[in-house]
Design a protein around this motif. Structure first.
Motif, mmCIF file in Angstrom:
data_model
loop_
_atom_site.group_PDB
_atom_site.id
_atom_site.type_symbol
_atom_site.label_atom_id
_atom_site.label_comp_id
_atom_site.label_asym_id
_atom_site.label_seq_id
_atom_site.Cartn_x
_atom_site.Cartn_y
_atom_site.Cartn_z
ATOM 1 N N ILE A 76 -29.883 -91.634 52.772
ATOM 2 C CA ILE A 76 -30.270 -90.209 53.204
ATOM 3 C C ILE A 76 -29.010 -89.433 53.768
ATOM 4 N N GLY A 77 -27.902 -90.067 53.285
ATOM 5 C CA GLY A 77 -26.741 -89.196 54.280
ATOM 6 C C GLY A 77 -26.778 -87.794 53.816
ATOM 7 N N ASP A 78 -26.955 -87.600 52.544
ATOM 8 C CA ASP A 78 -27.002 -85.887 51.867
ATOM 9 C C ASP A 78 -28.060 -84.964 52.439
ATOM 10 N N LEU A 79 -29.232 -85.632 53.107
ATOM 11 C CA LEU A 79 -29.926 -84.804 53.816
ATOM 12 C C LEU A 79 -29.752 -84.322 55.312
ATOM 13 N N ILE A 80 -28.692 -84.887 55.675
ATOM 14 C CA ILE A 80 -28.343 -84.709 57.194
ATOM 15 C C ILE A 80 -27.381 -83.647 57.138
ATOM 16 N N VAL A 81 -27.768 -82.499 57.142
ATOM 17 C CA VAL A 81 -26.782 -81.254 57.091
ATOM 18 C C VAL A 81 -26.839 -80.613 58.303
ATOM 19 N N THR A 82 -27.931 -80.446 58.980
ATOM 20 C CA THR A 82 -28.260 -79.324 60.196
ATOM 21 C C THR A 82 -27.536 -79.835 61.465
ATOM 22 N N SER A 83 -27.217 -79.032 62.357
ATOM 23 C CA SER A 83 -26.385 -79.427 63.987
ATOM 24 C C SER A 83 -27.392 -80.522 64.451
ATOM 25 N N ASP A 84 -28.638 -80.160 64.554
ATOM 26 C CA ASP A 84 -29.578 -81.104 65.183
ATOM 27 C C ASP A 84 -29.551 -82.341 64.549
ATOM 28 N N ALA A 85 -29.842 -82.450 63.446
ATOM 29 C CA ALA A 85 -29.857 -83.761 62.756
ATOM 30 C C ALA A 85 -28.619 -84.598 62.873
ATOM 31 N N LYS A 86 -27.303 -83.895 62.904
ATOM 32 C CA LYS A 86 -26.152 -84.459 62.783
ATOM 33 C C LYS A 86 -25.984 -85.337 64.353
ATOM 34 N N LYS A 87 -26.384 -84.632 65.526
ATOM 35 C CA LYS A 87 -26.675 -85.072 66.806
ATOM 36 C C LYS A 87 -27.157 -86.696 66.918
ATOM 37 N N PHE A 88 -28.465 -86.821 66.103
ATOM 38 C CA PHE A 88 -28.985 -88.075 66.007
ATOM 39 C C PHE A 88 -28.421 -88.806 65.173
ATOM 40 N N TRP A 89 -27.751 -88.287 64.136
ATOM 41 C CA TRP A 89 -27.018 -89.309 63.137
ATOM 42 C C TRP A 89 -25.922 -89.873 63.657
ATOM 43 N N GLU A 90 -25.220 -89.164 64.675
ATOM 44 C CA GLU A 90 -24.079 -89.711 65.162
ATOM 45 C C GLU A 90 -24.516 -91.035 66.049
ATOM 46 N N LEU A 91 -25.654 -91.188 66.562
ATOM 47 C CA LEU A 91 -25.991 -92.581 67.089
ATOM 48 C C LEU A 91 -26.181 -93.760 66.287
ATOM 49 N N ILE A 92 -26.604 -93.386 65.024
ATOM 50 C CA ILE A 92 -26.631 -94.327 63.850
ATOM 51 C C ILE A 92 -25.513 -94.580 63.687
ATOM 52 N N LEU A 93 -24.310 -93.774 63.570
ATOM 53 C CA LEU A 93 -23.228 -94.158 62.968
ATOM 54 C C LEU A 93 -22.334 -95.095 63.847
ATOM 55 N N LEU A 94 -22.576 -94.777 65.334
ATOM 56 C CA LEU A 94 -22.142 -95.443 66.413
ATOM 57 C C LEU A 94 -22.427 -96.987 66.190
ATOM 58 N N LEU A 95 -23.771 -97.070 65.894
ATOM 59 C CA LEU A 95 -24.535 -98.201 65.925
ATOM 60 C C LEU A 95 -23.972 -99.105 64.726
ATOM 61 N N LEU A 96 -23.623 -98.455 63.648
ATOM 62 C CA LEU A 96 -22.811 -99.017 62.520
ATOM 63 C C LEU A 96 -21.560 -99.478 62.777
ATOM 64 N N GLU A 97 -20.696 -98.774 63.376
ATOM 65 C CA GLU A 97 -19.362 -99.040 63.908
ATOM 66 C C GLU A 97 -19.502 -100.494 64.764
ATOM 67 N N ILE A 98 -20.431 -100.372 65.826
ATOM 68 C CA ILE A 98 -20.727 -101.798 66.573
ATOM 69 C C ILE A 98 -21.010 -102.870 65.738
ATOM 70 N N LEU A 99 -21.982 -102.705 64.819
ATOM 71 C CA LEU A 99 -22.356 -103.756 64.135
ATOM 72 C C LEU A 99 -21.045 -104.372 63.108
ATOM 73 N N ASN A 100 -20.332 -103.483 62.512
ATOM 74 C CA ASN A 100 -19.252 -103.913 61.874
ATOM 75 C C ASN A 100 -18.208 -104.697 62.445
ATOM 76 N N ILE A 101 -18.049 -104.472 63.867
ATOM 77 C CA ILE A 101 -17.133 -105.286 64.605
ATOM 78 C C ILE A 101 -18.047 -106.634 65.155
ATOM 79 N N VAL A 102 -19.001 -106.376 65.493
ATOM 80 C CA VAL A 102 -20.092 -107.687 66.002
ATOM 81 C C VAL A 102 -19.766 -108.489 64.881
ATOM 82 N N PHE A 103 -20.161 -108.442 63.663
ATOM 83 C CA PHE A 103 -20.487 -109.159 62.657
ATOM 84 C C PHE A 103 -19.014 -109.707 61.981
ATOM 85 N N CYS A 104 -17.970 -109.245 62.529
ATOM 86 C CA CYS A 104 -16.533 -109.908 62.141
ATOM 87 C C CYS A 104 -16.483 -111.384 62.496
ATOM 88 N N ARG A 105 -15.480 -111.907 61.690
ATOM 89 C CA ARG A 105 -14.887 -113.294 62.099
ATOM 90 C C ARG A 105 -13.598 -113.432 62.913
#
Length: 321
Positions: A76-105
């Motif tokens: 759904i990344g191509d649907l996130i175009v408005t400024s309001d949507a991007k504010k909440f999308w940033e929360l998901i991106l932060l969570l993805l960055e955390i998951l990428n590090i936590v699942f490292c070896r």
């Protein structure tokens, strides 16, 4: 598993994605994208379920939630175009960055400091976007991840997913045997028999191949690259277009499955990883198989889609073992 995939991750996706982002579009359209998305062979077993518009939860198992959150930016990344949507999308991106590090070896002190910073930023952003909601205990547990990693090593080596998978074996076995008179004895005997068979067949660094074909190098789609690379292998220094070699359409190595057109990472540049598309398998002996790869040129990391953007290179191929 319980903190992120069944806790903070589910909570954030429920509130930010469903309550705000998803309501900007037709819920049916989002579900259609999730169901029709190509999760590939590797993730097909954990493909997420349809989201329920009337529920306040995502309704996925831990493995399905992990699959959904990783693929969500492309879905759904191509649907996130408005400024309001991007504010909440940033929360998901932060969570993805955390998951990428936590699942490292493997970790360094710099990575652990970055993990602490990301968790603080994530929780602050969560309170900013949802001031009426309190942080739950699972959010607090995340703050101690870097300390636990320093004391015990990678979290993925001690997470509960493996114990849940082991417990699932006994649950299924109990349902199949239909014997509840002395169920613990039955389960222990059957498990010991299963463990004996599995331990006998386990071989480290094992190469498994099916449907082996012997063909001439001239029959490959790009024989010149195959010949050039094979001449660097012992025993094939004088190979030419008439040289026969064994090939197949897929292999298993260390229980990982590799097929044609799979994209694999075969190294690292100073900035980006090296990726290549599997074109051919070159089997030189019973224990060795070379992958003929079409290199991909990584252009940059697109954070909005949380993926690398690249294109095929036209300067030849490479191989890895």
């Amino acid at each position: 598993m319980h903190d992120l995939l069944e806790g903070g991750s589910i909570r954030n996706k429920t509130r930010s994605s469903k309550t705000y982002i998803f309501k900007m579009f037709r819920f049916r359209k989002i579900n259609q994208r999730i169901i029709s998305y190509d999760y590939s062979y590797l993730d097909s077993k954990n493909r997420p379920l349809r989201l329920d518009n009337n529920s306040n939860r995502i309704g996925q198992k831990a493995a399905q939630a992990w699959c959904l959150i990783r693929h969500l930016p492309i879905i759904i990344g191509d649907l996130i175009v408005t400024s309001d949507a991007k504010k909440f999308w940033e929360l998901i991106l932060l969570l993805l960055e955390i998951l990428n590090i936590v699942f490292c070896r493997n970790f360094s002190e710099a990575i652990l400091f970055k993990l602490d910073s990301l968790i603080i930023t994530h929780h602050s952003k969560f309170k900013e976007l949802f001031p009426e909601n309190r942080l739950i205990p699972k959010h607090h547990f995340m703050c101690h991840y870097s300390y636990v990693i320093r004391q015990t090593g990678p979290l993925i080596s001690l997470w509960t997913m493996r114990f849940e998978g082991k417990h699932n074996y006994f649950v299924q076995l109990a349902n199949h045997t239909k014997n509840f008179r002395n169920i613990s004895y039955t389960l222990s005997i059957r498990h010991q028999q299963y463990a004996a068979v599995m331990s006998k067949n386990i071989v480290l660094n094992e190469l498994k191949v099916e449907n082996i074909l012997s063909i001439k190098l001239c029959q490959f789609s790009n024989p010149f690259d195959a010949i050039e690379l094979l001449r660097k292998v012992n025993g094939f220094e004088k190979c030419d277009e008439e040289t026969e070699i064994c090939t197949t359409n897929q292999i298993w190595f260390n229980n990982y499955n590799y097929k044609h057109n799979y994209i694999v990472c075969f190294g690292h540049d100073p900035v980006f990883p090296k990726f290549g598309v599997i074109v051919e398998f070159l089997i030189t002996d019973e224990k060795t198989c070379y992958l003929l790869l079409n290199k991909l040129e990584v252009q940059y990391f697109d954070r909005h889609y949380f993926s690398y953007r690249g294109k095929l290179k036209h300067d030849g191929m490479s191989y890895v073992m």
